[in-house]
Structures are given as structure tokens and as C-alpha cells.
Write a protein that holds these residues in place. Structure first.
Motif, short mmCIF file in Angstrom:
data_model
loop_
_atom_site.label_atom_id
_atom_site.label_comp_id
_atom_site.label_asym_id
_atom_site.label_seq_id
_atom_site.Cartn_x
_atom_site.Cartn_y
_atom_site.Cartn_z
N VAL A 49 36.16 54.04 39.35
CA VAL A 49 36.52 55.18 39.74
C VAL A 49 34.88 56.79 38.78
CG1 VAL A 49 38.03 57.97 39.28
CG2 VAL A 49 39.21 55.08 40.43
N ARG A 50 35.04 56.26 37.75
CA ARG A 50 33.86 57.36 37.00
C ARG A 50 32.69 56.75 37.81
NH1 ARG A 50 36.24 57.24 31.10
NH2 ARG A 50 37.46 58.81 31.11
N ARG A 51 32.42 55.60 37.98
CA ARG A 51 30.22 55.84 38.70
C ARG A 51 31.37 55.97 40.31
NH1 ARG A 51 32.52 53.03 34.91
NH2 ARG A 51 30.66 52.67 33.01
N PRO A 52 30.81 56.65 40.75
CA PRO A 52 31.20 56.97 42.78
C PRO A 52 30.51 55.96 43.28
CG PRO A 52 31.35 58.96 41.62
CD PRO A 52 31.54 58.16 40.37
N PRO A 58 27.83 53.35 47.69
CA PRO A 58 26.45 51.87 48.09
C PRO A 58 26.50 50.86 49.58
CG PRO A 58 26.73 51.58 46.24
CD PRO A 58 27.29 52.74 46.62
N PRO A 59 28.30 51.02 49.90
CA PRO A 59 29.27 50.59 51.05
C PRO A 59 28.91 51.68 51.78
CG PRO A 59 31.07 51.11 49.31
CD PRO A 59 28.86 50.87 48.44
N ALA A 60 28.80 53.07 51.79
CA ALA A 60 29.32 54.04 52.46
C ALA A 60 27.92 54.41 53.26
CB ALA A 60 29.76 55.12 51.76
N ILE A 61 26.26 53.99 52.51
CA ILE A 61 25.33 54.02 52.97
C ILE A 61 24.74 52.46 53.60
CG2 ILE A 61 22.63 53.96 53.12
CD1 ILE A 61 23.65 55.20 50.13
N THR A 62 25.40 51.92 53.41
CA THR A 62 25.33 50.64 54.29
C THR A 62 25.11 50.45 55.44
OG1 THR A 62 25.13 49.09 51.99
CG2 THR A 62 25.15 47.58 54.24
N ASN A 63 26.67 50.79 55.58
CA ASN A 63 28.33 50.62 56.72
C ASN A 63 27.19 51.92 57.86
OD1 ASN A 63 30.32 48.62 57.04
ND2 ASN A 63 29.60 49.64 54.97
N ALA A 140 47.00 42.98 36.31
CA ALA A 140 46.23 44.19 36.30
C ALA A 140 44.82 43.97 36.55
CB ALA A 140 46.21 44.71 34.50
N TYR A 141 44.01 43.41 36.69
CA TYR A 141 42.80 42.85 37.03
C TYR A 141 42.92 42.84 38.41
CZ TYR A 141 40.79 42.40 31.83
OH TYR A 141 39.73 42.68 30.67
N ILE A 142 43.75 42.10 38.91
CA ILE A 142 44.40 42.01 40.42
C ILE A 142 43.96 43.21 41.33
CG2 ILE A 142 45.21 40.86 42.93
CD1 ILE A 142 45.13 37.88 40.11
N LEU A 143 45.68 43.60 40.60
CA LEU A 143 45.50 45.46 41.61
C LEU A 143 43.97 46.11 41.52
CD1 LEU A 143 49.30 45.50 40.45
CD2 LEU A 143 48.56 44.33 42.65
N SER A 144 44.37 46.41 40.58
CA SER A 144 43.26 47.34 40.27
C SER A 144 41.35 46.62 41.10
CB SER A 144 42.83 47.44 38.60
OG SER A 144 41.49 46.48 38.10
N SER A 145 41.49 45.85 40.52
CA SER A 145 40.17 45.57 42.24
C SER A 145 40.72 45.28 43.47
CB SER A 145 40.10 44.04 41.84
OG SER A 145 39.61 44.29 40.24
N ALA A 146 42.04 44.72 43.28
CA ALA A 146 42.64 45.27 45.48
C ALA A 146 42.85 46.47 45.79
CB ALA A 146 43.49 44.54 45.19
N LEU A 147 42.46 47.66 44.86
CA LEU A 147 42.17 48.87 45.03
C LEU A 147 41.85 49.27 45.17
CD1 LEU A 147 43.93 51.64 45.04
CD2 LEU A 147 43.72 51.89 42.83
N ARG A 148 40.22 48.93 45.17
CA ARG A 148 39.28 50.06 44.85
C ARG A 148 38.60 49.23 46.64
NH1 ARG A 148 33.35 47.93 41.43
NH2 ARG A 148 31.84 48.24 43.25
N GLY A 149 39.00 47.93 46.83
CA GLY A 149 38.65 46.78 47.87
C GLY A 149 39.26 47.79 49.30
#
Length: 288
Positions: A49-52, A58-63, A140-149
């Protein structure tokens, strides 16, 4: 404190949470989500979140480029697709696939890079030496990463709405498929982060395995365009079921049965999560 992002994992926090759970004290939230788990989850969420500019831009521009080229410039020259008797223009047809592509790429990248970076810089030892149980660390690793996805998937969906209007015919299916897909690839990312020996390994996983599966998973074309052995081989690609599932959430029609796809993906997710926990328990990639 962690030298990577300035957000530390309080080892005594995990102890307090676990202890309250054991003694039956504390709130319901403390018993369901121990303090140590919440602390690690919070740190992992803050990490992206701290590095938008690195995670969301990048995914916004790519899409925007995908929708501009494949949707607007080329899409007008491609015939509409028919799903269950409904005619769907090409730009709307590719939207679910692009959401899946962005969501799983970011879920996978987040967990794999976070764990590998922690190993590379040896600050993952703070987590391993805490009293957190292995399944809490992994979740903790999985849920935080899934949230980013999921966040990236929503961003791509909003960008798509700037180019075309798409209905959401089956919202529960859409949410269910997105959750399972992000959890599955966040879980795969844990395996990748433990397996990688240097940064080149992460590149190999993303560019030579993940991307080809996605591009041959029906993101830009319909399965009806395939014949014979090509159609049969594509059914072994899990991306096909993911893209079709999300497409069913939007249009209420798909080329493959959504319930079967959801059941298979859910079972696969549970299996990979169990594998993650076992790898952590054995110290695979964590103990030299």
C-alpha cells in the motif's frame, strides 16, 4: 523493526494473542485472529500500500494499453462473440480475462517476492522465531497477497468501465471466483518464494510459466476458436477455468460449467495452502 519497510513484527504481540486464545480471554477478534497474525498481515499489506507507484500504477497503465489496442483499435475489426445466445462485443469479452491476468499476477508476485526478499535479507527470521504457528504465518502472507490481487482486479475493472459497459449478472459467482483465484495464486507465490534461489528464479516463474498459461487460457479468444487437440490440451490449463468462471460472473454464461470449475479451483487452493504450511514446517528454503 524491519529494515525493509519500517513496519516490524512484534514477537510478543503474537504471544499475547495466542495466550489469550489459550486462556479463553480477549475479544472474539483476538481469538479468531491472534495479535501476531494481525501484525504480520498488517505489515504485509503496508508493504504494497505504501508503494502505489510500484504496485498499482503499472497494472493500471498496462491495462489502459490493452483496452486501447485490443479493445478499441483492433476490437472493432473482430466479430462479436456469442455466449449462451448472447452477443458480446470483443472489448467486453476480454475484460474478465484481463482482470484475472492482473489479479493473479499481483497476488503471485506479492507473496513470492515478499518471502524471497525476507529470505534474501534474512529478516524473515523475525517471523520464524516468533511464537506464531506456521499456519498463521502462511495465512498472513497469502491473505495479504490475495488482497493486493483483488485490489488490482478492481482497478482493472474500473478502467474497463471507461471503455465499455459490462453487466454483472452473477455477482456471487464473480466474488467467489475472484477470491479463490487470488488465494490460489498467492499460495503458489509462497511456493515460488521458498523455491527461488535468486531474483532470476522469480523472473522465470512469472515470464516463462505464469504468462504463457494466462495467454493460452482464453483471455483474448473463445474456446470455440480451438479445434481438435488444441481444444483438448487447453482443458488442462487451469487458467481456462478461471477466465471462464469470472466471465460467467459478468455475463451469466460461460463455455464451461461454473460450479465444476469453482469446486476444482477451491480444492486446488486448499491443497496448495496445505503444501505451503508443510514447507514452512519443514523449513524448506528457510533453513540452510
Amino acid at each position: 523493526m524491519n529494515g525493509d519497510d519500517g513496519v516490524g513484527v512484534a514477537s510478543d504481540g503474537g504471544y499475547a494473542g495466542d495466550q489469550s486464545a489459550e486462556t479463553g480471554g480477549g475479544s472474539v477478534l483476538d481469538r479468531l485472529l491472534p495479535t501476531g497474525f494481525r501484525t504480520l498481515f498488517h505489515r504485509e499489506v503496508l508493504r504494497f500500500v505504501r508503494r502505489p507507484r510500484n504496485t498499482f500504477l503499472p497494472p493500471a497503465i498496462t491495462n489502459v494499453l490493452y483496452f486501447s489496442v485490443f479493445g478499441v483499435i483492433l476490437g472493432g475489426r473482430i466479430d462479436s462473440f456469442v455466449l449462451d445466445g448472447r452477443e458480446i462485443e470483443y472489448i467486453a469479452f476480454i475484460l474478465p480475462g484481463l482482470i484475472v491476468l492482473g489479479a493473479i499476477s499481483n497476488a503471485f508476485e506479492n507473496s513470492s517476492f515478499s518471502i524471497f526478499h525476507g529470505r534474501w535479507n534474512e529478516y524473515i527470521h523475525e517471523v520464524l522465531t516468533s511464537p506464531l504457528p506456521y499456519h498463521s504465518m502462511v495465512l498472513a502472507y497469502i491473505l495479504s497477497s490475495a488482497l493486493r490481487g483483488l485490489v488490482v482486479g478492481i482497478i482493472i475493472g474500473l478502467i474497463g468501465l471507461l471503455f465499455t459497459s459490462v453487466p454483472v449478472a452473477r455477482p456471487l459467482y464473480l466474488v467467489a471466483f475472484m477470491l479463490v483465484i487470488c488465494l490460489l495464486f498467492a499460495s503458489f507465490g509462497v511456493v515460488g518464494g521458498l523455491w527461488a534461489r535468486d531474483f532470476d528464479y522469480l523472473t522465470v516463474l512469472n515470464q516463462f510459466i505464469l504468462r504463457p498459461l494466462v495467454f493460452f487460457g482464453g483471455v483474448f479468444y473463445s474456446l470455440d476458436a480451438l479445434e481438435g487437440i488444441a481444444y483438448t490440451v487447453s482443458l488442462f490449463n487451469p487458467m481456462v477455468y478461471m477466465v471462464n468462471g469470472v466471465r460467467y460472473g459478468f455475463f451469466g454464461a460461460a463455455e464451461l460449467p461454473p460450479n465444476e470449475s469453482l469446486a476444482v479451483l477451491s480444492a486446488l487452493t486448499l491443497a496448495v495452502v496445505a503444501l505451503d504450511v508443510e514447507l514452512f514446517r519443514r523449513g524448506y528454503g528457510l533453513v540452510d
